[in-house]
Design an enzyme around this catalytic site. Structure first.
Site, PDB file in Angstrom:
ATOM      1  NE  ARG A  28      -3.612  -0.345   2.756  1.00  0.00           N
ATOM      2  CZ  ARG A  28      -4.818   0.130   2.414  1.00  0.00           C
ATOM      3  NH1 ARG A  28      -5.490  -0.424   1.420  1.00  0.00           N
ATOM      4  NH2 ARG A  28      -5.368   1.127   3.075  1.00  0.00           N
ATOM      5  CB  SER A  35      15.174  14.363   7.315  1.00  0.00           C
ATOM      6  OG  SER A  35      13.879  14.822   7.214  1.00  0.00           O
ATOM      7  CG  ASP A  55      -5.695  10.272   9.040  1.00  0.00           C
ATOM      8  OD1 ASP A  55      -6.560  11.087   8.681  1.00  0.00           O
ATOM      9  OD2 ASP A  55      -5.767   9.052   8.774  1.00  0.00           O
ATOM     10  CE1 TYR A 110      -4.973   5.724  12.044  1.00  0.00           C
ATOM     11  CE2 TYR A 110      -6.570   7.489  11.660  1.00  0.00           C
ATOM     12  CZ  TYR A 110      -5.439   6.777  11.269  1.00  0.00           C
ATOM     13  OH  TYR A 110      -4.782   7.131  10.116  1.00  0.00           O
ATOM     14  CB  ALA A 136      -3.019   7.195  18.093  1.00  0.00           C
ATOM     15  CE  LYS A 137      -1.985   7.744  11.712  1.00  0.00           C
ATOM     16  NZ  LYS A 137      -0.666   7.399  11.171  1.00  0.00           N
TER      17      LYS A 137
END
Ligand SMILES: NC(=O)c1ccc[n+]([C@@H]2O[C@H](COP(=O)([O-])OP(=O)(O)OC[C@H]3O[C@@H](n4cnc5c(N)ncnc54)[C@H](OP(=O)(O)O)[C@@H]3O)[C@@H](O)[C@H]2O)c1
Length: 248
Positions: free
Chosen positions: A18, A138, A144, A157, A160-161
């Site tokens: 992906r 870097s 997200d 989620y 967390a992001k």
């Protein structure tokens, strides 16, 4: 040093398939050598390595780890750095993603989602820092758009992001001078494989000004830009979402 010896080395997590695999392909096309991390997707990881090593022999190596095992992250970073004796970049791409409605969410789900999306990127950055410092390297964290505007039923989620956005800014300050730390916030790029809700997809597409999902290469190009062409950028998160975050 031959040009091959001089090429930069980048560790990409969750990179067998992906978006991660496309990030690897993009960096490889730019001349980098890649340490491709995977967890369960051994077959896809081997296929990707064969594909790219056929183009440039010895340019891709694989490293397997469960990122939830924090104690193994130092070994993972060292492993990647020892392949070619240097590490120039770290892309924290691996992620678990599933719904956690408040009524039913468990502590185990919280720990699992936090592990890949927040805790591992932080401790992997810690583990990689000594190698990256040496190279003026870097870090790119794949965040997200839901970090800023949470997705309903995906609170853990999204939290967390949001933490990963904070990690990006905090480590940019802490590692400044030697290591730049930036992020990319994708919108709809690839639909989750476990979810086939066509109405939800249509609702999302209707709110994207560019009227289409993005492609993994949109993310790959942004990663390449941040790693290779943005020497005066640190602590920033680039949104790649077809304009969706302007509307939601
Ligand atoms: N897809 C999108 O449209 C979209 C939108 C916004 C943000 N993003 C972000 O972009 C990144 C890539 O998205 P994606 O959809 O390509 O990701 P994905 O397919 O859902 O997951 C990427 C990889 O993460 C790895 N992973 C998960 N938990 C792990 C663990 N505990 N230890 C080690 N590896 C683990 C898996 O590796 P194995 O398969 O090897 O087990 C998986 O292949 C993610 O950070 C995601 O949050 C994606």
């Amino acid at each position: 040093m031959s040009p091959e010896d001089a090429s930069r080395v980048v560790l990409v997590t969750g990179a067998a398939r992906r978006i991660g695999a496309e990030i690897v392909r993009g960096l490889h096309a730019a001349g980098c050598r890649l340490a491709v991390h995977y967890h369960h997707s051994a077959r896809e990881a081997n296929t990707l390595a064969e594909e790219l090593n056929a183009i440039r022999p010895g340019s891709v190596r694989l490293v397997q780890a469960n990122l939830a095992e924090t104690g193994k992250l130092m070994e993972l970073a060292d492993h990647a750095a020892h392949f070619w004796g240097r590490l120039d970049g770290l892309v924290n791409n691996a992620s678990a993603f599933y719904a956690t409605p408040l009524e039913t969410v468990t502590e185990a789900q919280w720990d699992d989602l936090m592990a890949s999306n927040l805790k591992a990127p932080f401790f992997l950055a810690q583990a990689a820092a000594k190698h990256l410092r040496r190279q003026g390297g870097s870090i790119v964290n794949i965040v997200d758009i839901y970090a800023e505007r949470p997705l309903r039923n995906y609170s853990v989620y999204s939290i967390a992001k949001a933490g990963l956005s904070a990690v990006t800014r905090a480590l940019a300050v802490e590692l400044a001078q030697e290591v730049r730390v930036n992020g990319i916030a994708p919108g709809a790029i690839l639909w989750p494989e476990q979810e086939q809700d066509s109405k939800a997809r249509a609702d999302i597409l209707a709110r994207i000004p560019l009227e289409r999902p993005g492609s993994p290469s949109d993310i790959s190009r942004a990663v390449r830009f941040l790693l290779e062409e943005a020497p005066y950028m640190t602590g920033q998160i680039i949104t790649v979402d077809g304009g969706r975050s302007v509307l939601i």
